[in-house]
Design a protein around this motif. Sequence first.
Motif, PDB file in Angstrom:
ATOM      1  N   ASP A  56       0.831  -1.205   0.000  1.00  0.00           N
ATOM      2  CA  ASP A  56       0.000   0.000   0.000  1.00  0.00           C
ATOM      3  C   ASP A  56       0.869   1.260   0.000  1.00  0.00           C
ATOM      4  O   ASP A  56       0.583   2.231  -0.701  1.00  0.00           O
ATOM      5  N   VAL A  57       1.931   1.227   0.822  1.00  0.00           N
ATOM      6  CA  VAL A  57       2.836   2.375   0.914  1.00  0.00           C
ATOM      7  C   VAL A  57       3.464   2.662  -0.444  1.00  0.00           C
ATOM      8  O   VAL A  57       3.555   3.822  -0.877  1.00  0.00           O
ATOM      9  N   ARG A  58       3.879   1.608  -1.126  1.00  0.00           N
ATOM     10  CA  ARG A  58       4.503   1.773  -2.447  1.00  0.00           C
ATOM     11  C   ARG A  58       3.507   2.373  -3.440  1.00  0.00           C
ATOM     12  O   ARG A  58       3.856   3.271  -4.215  1.00  0.00           O
ATOM     13  N   GLU A  59       2.291   1.863  -3.435  1.00  0.00           N
ATOM     14  CA  GLU A  59       1.282   2.381  -4.362  1.00  0.00           C
ATOM     15  C   GLU A  59       0.965   3.845  -4.080  1.00  0.00           C
ATOM     16  O   GLU A  59       0.807   4.649  -5.010  1.00  0.00           O
ATOM     17  N   ASP A  60       0.877   4.216  -2.794  1.00  0.00           N
ATOM     18  CA  ASP A  60       0.602   5.612  -2.427  1.00  0.00           C
ATOM     19  C   ASP A  60       1.714   6.533  -2.911  1.00  0.00           C
ATOM     20  O   ASP A  60       1.453   7.633  -3.405  1.00  0.00           O
ATOM     21  N   LEU A  61       2.979   6.062  -2.768  1.00  0.00           N
ATOM     22  CA  LEU A  61       4.108   6.876  -3.208  1.00  0.00           C
ATOM     23  C   LEU A  61       4.083   7.045  -4.725  1.00  0.00           C
ATOM     24  O   LEU A  61       4.355   8.144  -5.244  1.00  0.00           O
ATOM     25  N   LYS A  62       3.763   5.974  -5.457  1.00  0.00           N
ATOM     26  CA  LYS A  62       3.681   6.063  -6.915  1.00  0.00           C
ATOM     27  C   LYS A  62       2.634   7.097  -7.335  1.00  0.00           C
ATOM     28  O   LYS A  62       2.863   7.892  -8.259  1.00  0.00           O
ATOM     29  N   LYS A  63       1.498   7.095  -6.643  1.00  0.00           N
ATOM     30  CA  LYS A  63       0.438   8.046  -6.969  1.00  0.00           C
ATOM     31  C   LYS A  63       0.888   9.483  -6.688  1.00  0.00           C
ATOM     32  O   LYS A  63       0.610  10.400  -7.469  1.00  0.00           O
ATOM     33  N   ASP A  64       1.595   9.679  -5.556  1.00  0.00           N
ATOM     34  CA  ASP A  64       2.079  11.023  -5.212  1.00  0.00           C
ATOM     35  C   ASP A  64       3.093  11.516  -6.241  1.00  0.00           C
ATOM     36  O   ASP A  64       3.110  12.698  -6.600  1.00  0.00           O
ATOM     37  N   ILE A  65       3.952  10.596  -6.713  1.00  0.00           N
ATOM     38  CA  ILE A  65       4.947  10.976  -7.731  1.00  0.00           C
ATOM     39  C   ILE A  65       4.253  11.354  -9.028  1.00  0.00           C
ATOM     40  O   ILE A  65       4.577  12.373  -9.659  1.00  0.00           O
ATOM     41  N   ASN A  66       3.257  10.565  -9.423  1.00  0.00           N
ATOM     42  CA  ASN A  66       2.528  10.839 -10.672  1.00  0.00           C
ATOM     43  C   ASN A  66       1.748  12.152 -10.615  1.00  0.00           C
ATOM     44  O   ASN A  66       1.553  12.814 -11.636  1.00  0.00           O
ATOM     45  N   LYS A  67       1.333  12.515  -9.408  1.00  0.00           N
ATOM     46  CA  LYS A  67       0.576  13.757  -9.238  1.00  0.00           C
ATOM     47  C   LYS A  67       1.495  14.960  -9.020  1.00  0.00           C
ATOM     48  O   LYS A  67       1.017  16.088  -8.840  1.00  0.00           O
ATOM     49  N   LYS A  69       3.452  15.461  -6.428  1.00  0.00           N
ATOM     50  CA  LYS A  69       3.502  15.872  -5.023  1.00  0.00           C
ATOM     51  C   LYS A  69       4.892  15.683  -4.415  1.00  0.00           C
ATOM     52  O   LYS A  69       5.166  16.206  -3.339  1.00  0.00           O
ATOM     53  N   ILE A  70       5.762  14.910  -5.106  1.00  0.00           N
ATOM     54  CA  ILE A  70       7.105  14.669  -4.596  1.00  0.00           C
ATOM     55  C   ILE A  70       8.104  15.448  -5.445  1.00  0.00           C
ATOM     56  O   ILE A  70       8.198  15.240  -6.654  1.00  0.00           O
ATOM     57  N   PRO A  71       8.840  16.381  -4.832  1.00  0.00           N
ATOM     58  CA  PRO A  71       9.836  17.149  -5.591  1.00  0.00           C
ATOM     59  C   PRO A  71      10.827  16.236  -6.302  1.00  0.00           C
ATOM     60  O   PRO A  71      11.249  15.214  -5.749  1.00  0.00           O
ATOM     61  N   SER A  72      11.194  16.566  -7.531  1.00  0.00           N
ATOM     62  CA  SER A  72      12.056  15.714  -8.354  1.00  0.00           C
ATOM     63  C   SER A  72      13.416  15.453  -7.724  1.00  0.00           C
ATOM     64  O   SER A  72      14.042  14.427  -7.974  1.00  0.00           O
ATOM     65  N   GLY A  73      13.906  16.362  -6.909  1.00  0.00           N
ATOM     66  CA  GLY A  73      15.234  16.204  -6.330  1.00  0.00           C
ATOM     67  C   GLY A  73      15.275  15.318  -5.101  1.00  0.00           C
ATOM     68  O   GLY A  73      16.357  14.956  -4.631  1.00  0.00           O
ATOM     69  N   MET A  74      14.115  14.946  -4.571  1.00  0.00           N
ATOM     70  CA  MET A  74      14.083  14.159  -3.337  1.00  0.00           C
ATOM     71  C   MET A  74      14.365  12.687  -3.632  1.00  0.00           C
ATOM     72  O   MET A  74      13.948  12.147  -4.650  1.00  0.00           O
ATOM     73  N   ASN A  75      15.095  12.046  -2.714  1.00  0.00           N
ATOM     74  CA  ASN A  75      15.416  10.633  -2.845  1.00  0.00           C
ATOM     75  C   ASN A  75      14.163   9.810  -2.548  1.00  0.00           C
ATOM     76  O   ASN A  75      13.648   9.819  -1.433  1.00  0.00           O
ATOM     77  N   LYS A  76      13.695   9.102  -3.551  1.00  0.00           N
ATOM     78  CA  LYS A  76      12.437   8.356  -3.417  1.00  0.00           C
ATOM     79  C   LYS A  76      12.553   7.234  -2.395  1.00  0.00           C
ATOM     80  O   LYS A  76      11.605   6.943  -1.667  1.00  0.00           O
ATOM     81  N   TRP A  77      13.720   6.552  -2.336  1.00  0.00           N
ATOM     82  CA  TRP A  77      13.859   5.470  -1.371  1.00  0.00           C
ATOM     83  C   TRP A  77      13.807   5.996   0.061  1.00  0.00           C
ATOM     84  O   TRP A  77      13.243   5.354   0.954  1.00  0.00           O
ATOM     85  N   ASP A  78      14.424   7.187   0.313  1.00  0.00           N
ATOM     86  CA  ASP A  78      14.388   7.759   1.657  1.00  0.00           C
ATOM     87  C   ASP A  78      12.945   8.004   2.090  1.00  0.00           C
ATOM     88  O   ASP A  78      12.572   7.745   3.245  1.00  0.00           O
TER      89      ASP A  78
END
Length: 249
Positions: A56-67, A69-78
């Motif tokens: 669920d956490v992975r899917e939520d993060l994917k949705k935030d990236i697609n929208k 909501k996650i700045p491009s410079g941020m480390n996704k794994w962190d």
Amino acid sequence: MIIAVSGKGGTGKTLVSSILVKLLSKTGKDLLVIDADPDSNIPESLGIDVDKSVGDVREDLKKDINKGKIPSGMNKWDILDYKIMESIVETPDFDLLMMGRPEGSGCYCAVNNMLRKIIENISSNYDFIVIDTEAGLEHLSRRTTQSVDTMLVVSDSSKRGLHTASRVGNLSKELEISFDQIYLILNRVKPGNEKEICEKSKETGLDTIGLIHDDDIVSKFDIEGKPLIDLPDDCEPVEIIKEVIDKII
């Protein structure tokens, strides 16, 4: 110490995992339980409600990236690592992490890849980690259990169960996955058939460390939906797994 419980589906993996948790949680040591089976029976067997899985956490993060909501410079794994830590359910006796499965077309391979990294990152925080693996052999072929110290392979008396147990041992050798200890636990053995099943089990190439008879108390708990962690201390499955723990630790 990382202990994984493996075997064919329906042979008693979750029973063994639940009793391991029951007994290890009484040691006063820090214990993490990982439900790596997409069928996810461990929370119910431990009497725990889980709101969010790693999938669920992975899917939520994917949705935030697609929208966006996650700045491009941020480390996704962190970010993912932080959110996974947030999804751990803490109890007075143990912590629980449910791997789950991605929604829709998401492949379970992604969750397995994350499981390897999670074990690397988190193992130093706990004295014991118990992993209820997915049924079958996928955890080996995907190397999600390569960091495991002790592998307990559960089988019933069926030919298919014993065949899967044999393949766990053989495949781990083929993939050069070296466990410190790997043992077979025989479950649901009918009284009077002990000698026969022990002879058959030798074909797996694994040493048998415990034999559990078909148990009426376990059947009653299953029928009534009671958490397996509440099995009485004096019932045979609990006593056998206590002996197993004494041997492997």
